[in-house]
Design a protein around this motif. Structure first.
Motif, short mmCIF file in Angstrom:
data_model
loop_
_atom_site.label_atom_id
_atom_site.label_comp_id
_atom_site.label_asym_id
_atom_site.label_seq_id
_atom_site.Cartn_x
_atom_site.Cartn_y
_atom_site.Cartn_z
N MET A 1 0.82 -1.19 0.00
CA MET A 1 0.00 0.00 0.00
C MET A 1 0.87 1.26 0.00
O MET A 1 0.54 2.23 -0.66
CB MET A 1 -0.93 -0.03 1.21
N ILE A 2 1.98 1.23 0.73
CA ILE A 2 2.88 2.38 0.76
C ILE A 2 3.51 2.57 -0.62
O ILE A 2 3.66 3.70 -1.10
CB ILE A 2 3.97 2.21 1.84
N ALA A 3 3.87 1.47 -1.26
CA ALA A 3 4.47 1.57 -2.60
C ALA A 3 3.48 2.18 -3.59
O ALA A 3 3.87 3.00 -4.44
CB ALA A 3 4.92 0.19 -3.08
N SER A 4 2.22 1.82 -3.48
CA SER A 4 1.20 2.41 -4.35
C SER A 4 1.08 3.91 -4.09
O SER A 4 0.93 4.70 -5.02
CB SER A 4 -0.16 1.75 -4.12
N GLY A 5 1.13 4.29 -2.82
CA GLY A 5 1.05 5.71 -2.46
C GLY A 5 2.24 6.49 -2.99
O GLY A 5 2.08 7.60 -3.52
N LEU A 6 3.43 5.93 -2.86
CA LEU A 6 4.62 6.61 -3.36
C LEU A 6 4.60 6.72 -4.88
O LEU A 6 5.00 7.74 -5.44
CB LEU A 6 5.88 5.89 -2.89
N SER A 7 4.12 5.68 -5.54
CA SER A 7 3.99 5.74 -7.00
C SER A 7 3.02 6.84 -7.42
O SER A 7 3.28 7.59 -8.36
CB SER A 7 3.50 4.40 -7.55
N GLY A 8 1.92 6.94 -6.71
CA GLY A 8 0.95 8.00 -7.00
C GLY A 8 1.51 9.38 -6.73
O GLY A 8 1.27 10.32 -7.51
N ALA A 9 2.28 9.52 -5.65
CA ALA A 9 2.88 10.81 -5.32
C ALA A 9 3.89 11.25 -6.38
O ALA A 9 3.88 12.39 -6.83
CB ALA A 9 3.55 10.74 -3.95
N GLY A 63 -3.10 6.93 -4.68
CA GLY A 63 -2.36 5.68 -4.82
C GLY A 63 -2.56 4.75 -3.64
O GLY A 63 -2.72 3.54 -3.80
N SER A 64 -2.58 5.31 -2.44
CA SER A 64 -2.81 4.50 -1.24
C SER A 64 -4.21 3.90 -1.25
O SER A 64 -4.41 2.75 -0.87
CB SER A 64 -2.62 5.33 0.02
N LEU A 65 -5.18 4.70 -1.66
CA LEU A 65 -6.55 4.20 -1.72
C LEU A 65 -6.66 3.07 -2.73
O LEU A 65 -7.28 2.03 -2.45
CB LEU A 65 -7.49 5.34 -2.09
N CYS A 66 -6.03 3.24 -3.89
CA CYS A 66 -6.05 2.16 -4.90
C CYS A 66 -5.35 0.92 -4.40
O CYS A 66 -5.79 -0.21 -4.63
CB CYS A 66 -5.39 2.65 -6.20
N GLY A 67 -4.23 1.11 -3.68
CA GLY A 67 -3.51 -0.03 -3.13
C GLY A 67 -4.32 -0.77 -2.07
O GLY A 67 -4.33 -2.00 -2.02
N ALA A 68 -5.05 -0.02 -1.24
CA ALA A 68 -5.87 -0.64 -0.21
C ALA A 68 -7.02 -1.43 -0.82
O ALA A 68 -7.33 -2.56 -0.40
CB ALA A 68 -6.41 0.42 0.74
N VAL A 69 -7.65 -0.86 -1.84
CA VAL A 69 -8.75 -1.57 -2.52
C VAL A 69 -8.21 -2.82 -3.21
O VAL A 69 -8.83 -3.88 -3.16
CB VAL A 69 -9.45 -0.62 -3.53
N TYR A 70 -7.05 -2.72 -3.82
CA TYR A 70 -6.45 -3.89 -4.47
C TYR A 70 -6.19 -5.00 -3.46
O TYR A 70 -6.47 -6.17 -3.72
CB TYR A 70 -5.14 -3.48 -5.15
N GLU A 71 -5.66 -4.64 -2.30
CA GLU A 71 -5.39 -5.64 -1.26
C GLU A 71 -6.68 -6.28 -0.77
O GLU A 71 -6.72 -7.49 -0.48
CB GLU A 71 -4.64 -5.00 -0.09
#
Length: 75
Positions: A1-9, A63-71
């Motif tokens: 989830m953090i990786a998704s957030g960093l990618s989005g940022a 990005g974090s929201l997308c990562g959380a939904v994916y998980e």
């Protein structure tokens, strides 16, 4: 989830910087796009700095929201 957030940022900041660079072109994006992220004059370096930070924060959240939904959907 953090990786998704960093990618989005990172993606948000890079896209904003690209939009900011094209504001001086006659067919570039409207100054209104830049003003969504900052109240500074659109062609100033202050707009680049402040807008990139806001775009990175919005990108991190998205990005974090997308990562959380994916998980959640992996179960």
């Amino acid at each position: 989830m953090i990786a998704s957030g960093l990618s989005g940022a990172i993606g948000g900041a890079v896209i904003f910087a690209g939009l900011w660079m094209t504001t001086a072109l006659p067919l570039g994006p409207s100054d209104r796009v830049i003003s969504l992220f900052t109240s500074a004059p659109p062609v100033s370096f202050e707009a680049l700095h402040g807008g990139a930070i806001v775009a990175a924060l919005v990108g991190f959240f998205a990005g974090s929201l997308c990562g959380a939904v994916y998980e959640l959907l992996q179960d």
